[in-house]
Scaffold this motif. Structure first.
Motif, PDB file in Angstrom:
ATOM      1  N   TYR A 133      -3.368 -15.185   6.505  1.00 43.61           N
ATOM      2  CA  TYR A 133      -2.600 -16.374   6.176  1.00 43.61           C
ATOM      3  C   TYR A 133      -1.618 -16.078   5.059  1.00 43.61           C
ATOM      4  O   TYR A 133      -1.869 -15.249   4.172  1.00 43.61           O
ATOM      5  CB  TYR A 133      -3.524 -17.535   5.761  1.00 43.61           C
ATOM      6  N   LEU A 172      -4.600 -23.450   2.305  1.00 45.31           N
ATOM      7  CA  LEU A 172      -5.814 -22.732   2.671  1.00 45.31           C
ATOM      8  C   LEU A 172      -6.990 -23.676   2.880  1.00 45.31           C
ATOM      9  O   LEU A 172      -7.816 -23.467   3.782  1.00 45.31           O
ATOM     10  CB  LEU A 172      -6.160 -21.684   1.607  1.00 45.31           C
ATOM     11  N   ARG A 194      -9.054 -23.689   6.320  1.00 45.60           N
ATOM     12  CA  ARG A 194     -10.491 -23.383   6.356  1.00 45.60           C
ATOM     13  C   ARG A 194     -11.274 -24.474   7.100  1.00 45.60           C
ATOM     14  O   ARG A 194     -12.134 -24.181   7.932  1.00 45.60           O
ATOM     15  CB  ARG A 194     -11.031 -23.243   4.928  1.00 45.60           C
ATOM     16  N   VAL A 235     -16.082 -15.077   9.909  1.00 44.53           N
ATOM     17  CA  VAL A 235     -14.661 -15.242   9.608  1.00 44.53           C
ATOM     18  C   VAL A 235     -14.343 -14.523   8.309  1.00 44.53           C
ATOM     19  O   VAL A 235     -14.981 -14.766   7.278  1.00 44.53           O
ATOM     20  CB  VAL A 235     -14.278 -16.729   9.488  1.00 44.53           C
ATOM     21  N   THR A 236     -13.364 -13.622   8.348  1.00 44.47           N
ATOM     22  CA  THR A 236     -12.905 -12.913   7.152  1.00 44.47           C
ATOM     23  C   THR A 236     -11.472 -13.334   6.868  1.00 44.47           C
ATOM     24  O   THR A 236     -10.642 -13.371   7.785  1.00 44.47           O
ATOM     25  CB  THR A 236     -12.966 -11.390   7.360  1.00 44.47           C
ATOM     26  N   TRP A 237     -11.197 -13.648   5.608  1.00 49.47           N
ATOM     27  CA  TRP A 237      -9.881 -14.163   5.237  1.00 49.47           C
ATOM     28  C   TRP A 237      -9.063 -13.087   4.534  1.00 49.47           C
ATOM     29  O   TRP A 237      -9.536 -12.425   3.612  1.00 49.47           O
ATOM     30  CB  TRP A 237     -10.026 -15.373   4.318  1.00 49.47           C
ATOM     31  N   ALA A 259      -5.211 -12.651   2.728  1.00 47.81           N
ATOM     32  CA  ALA A 259      -3.957 -13.283   2.299  1.00 47.81           C
ATOM     33  C   ALA A 259      -2.833 -12.257   2.336  1.00 47.81           C
ATOM     34  O   ALA A 259      -3.013 -11.096   1.949  1.00 47.81           O
ATOM     35  CB  ALA A 259      -4.106 -13.835   0.889  1.00 47.81           C
ATOM     36  N   GLN A 295      -2.953  -5.940   6.230  1.00 45.54           N
ATOM     37  CA  GLN A 295      -4.138  -6.781   6.349  1.00 45.54           C
ATOM     38  C   GLN A 295      -4.650  -6.806   7.792  1.00 45.54           C
ATOM     39  O   GLN A 295      -5.860  -6.737   8.039  1.00 45.54           O
ATOM     40  CB  GLN A 295      -3.818  -8.201   5.885  1.00 45.54           C
TER      41      GLN A 295
END
Length: 309
Positions: free
Chosen positions: A2, A9, A13, A26-28, A30, A40
């Motif tokens: 994202y 965010l 989420r 779920v892995t975030w 940025a 990323q």
């Protein structure tokens, strides 16, 4: 994946929690100005991701597409930019909640990617690419002249003054064009736009024959000197848009094909296209300013990635 500048965010989420597959991890990640998404997404692939969601504008989506190309991992899009070109062309919802639901319930569509090798005035080269479009001339000038602060304030309307500023100048781009293995042709033009999809925003068919999965790169060359020339180009686009609407309403019973092209428009297609400029020219890739280049080579990578749509 994202873009923290474009995406809330907290809202993202909560939407993901409501739609994600049961038991999924779920892995975030940025993005940042220095790393706009490629690094990323590559890391997510290394960690065994089954799906990579790009939440952001066209720049974030382009970087994720480049990263996932060649893998078997699909990407999904939660559009949060000004243009949202790939999302619009694939019919992906532009609102956050429906887009997130689509990301975890839609079907993957195989899509071509266009690779690009850019040559800059200092002789340095860079490998890049695009999922939807690239261009020099009016669209690159528009991107170059549009201020980010204005885009944040008024959205797509920010492009309007930049478009009018970019329409002038006549056929001032001197370029040598090489299509596939043909001999190069030197010409003067105003604008050259390469696209992987046929439509601009508003269902305007700039390149009626372009398909995202046909293994071909489609381009249009515009040679416009004055307002009358631009009126001719605009008239063709309006007529083709109307004809497309008639065909849709008639479920295929309307007029077939595009309207005749004015002398100011030339369509070409192939698997590769090389442009070498007499002077450095501004280039855009999927709505991102790529800087002034002296040459660029585009090549299609057929079926390079899958998009959930």
């Amino acid at each position: 994946m994202y873009n923290p500048v474009k995406v809330d965010l907290g809202r993202l989420r909560r939407a993901v929690e409501r739609s994600v597959w049961p038991g999924a991890k779920v892995t975030w990640f940025a993005t940042s100005t220095e790393d706009p998404g490629y690094a990323q997404a590559s890391r997510a692939l290394e960690e065994g991701a089954d799906l990579i969601v790009a939440a952001g504008g066209d720049g974030t989506v382009r970087m994720v597409a480049l990263a996932v190309s060649g893998s078997q991992v699909p990407m999904a899009i939660v559009p949060a930019g000004t243009g949202n070109m790939l999302a619009r062309n694939l019919g992906i919802p532009l609102a956050l909640e429906p887009a997130v639901r689509r990301a975890f319930s839609g079907q993957g569509r195989v899509t071509d990617l266009c690779r690009a090798e850019l040559t800059y005035p200092d002789g340095c080269t860079e490998q890049s690419g695009f999922a939807v479009m690239a261009g020099v001339g009016v669209d690159a000038g528009m991107i170059h002249r549009t201020r980010e602060s204005l885009k944040a304030a008024v959205g797509p309307l920010a492009y309007v003054p930049a478009v009018f500023q970019s329409l002038g100048g006549g056929n001032s781009v001197r370029v040598s064009i090489t299509l596939d293995d043909a001999h190069p042709v030197t010409t003067d033009l105003h604008t050259c736009i390469c696209r992987n999809f046929s439509e601009l925003v508003g269902h305007i068919p700039l390149l009626p024959d372009a398909r995202p999965d046909d293994g071909l790169l489609n381009a249009v060359i515009l040679r416009a000197e004055d307002a009358a020339d631009w009126a001719g180009i605009g008239g063709k686009l309006v007529l083709d848009t109307v004809r497309g609407g008639v065909r849709a309403l008639a479920s295929g019973g309307g007029a077939d094909g595009a309207s005749p092209s004015p002398r100011t428009m030339q369509y070409i297609d192939g698997r590769s296209l090389a442009l070498e400029f007499a002077e450095p020219e501004e280039l855009e890739l999927d709505g991102d300013a790529a800087g002034a280049v002296t040459a660029v080579r585009f090549e299609v990578d057929p079926g390079a990635f899958r998009v959930v749509c």
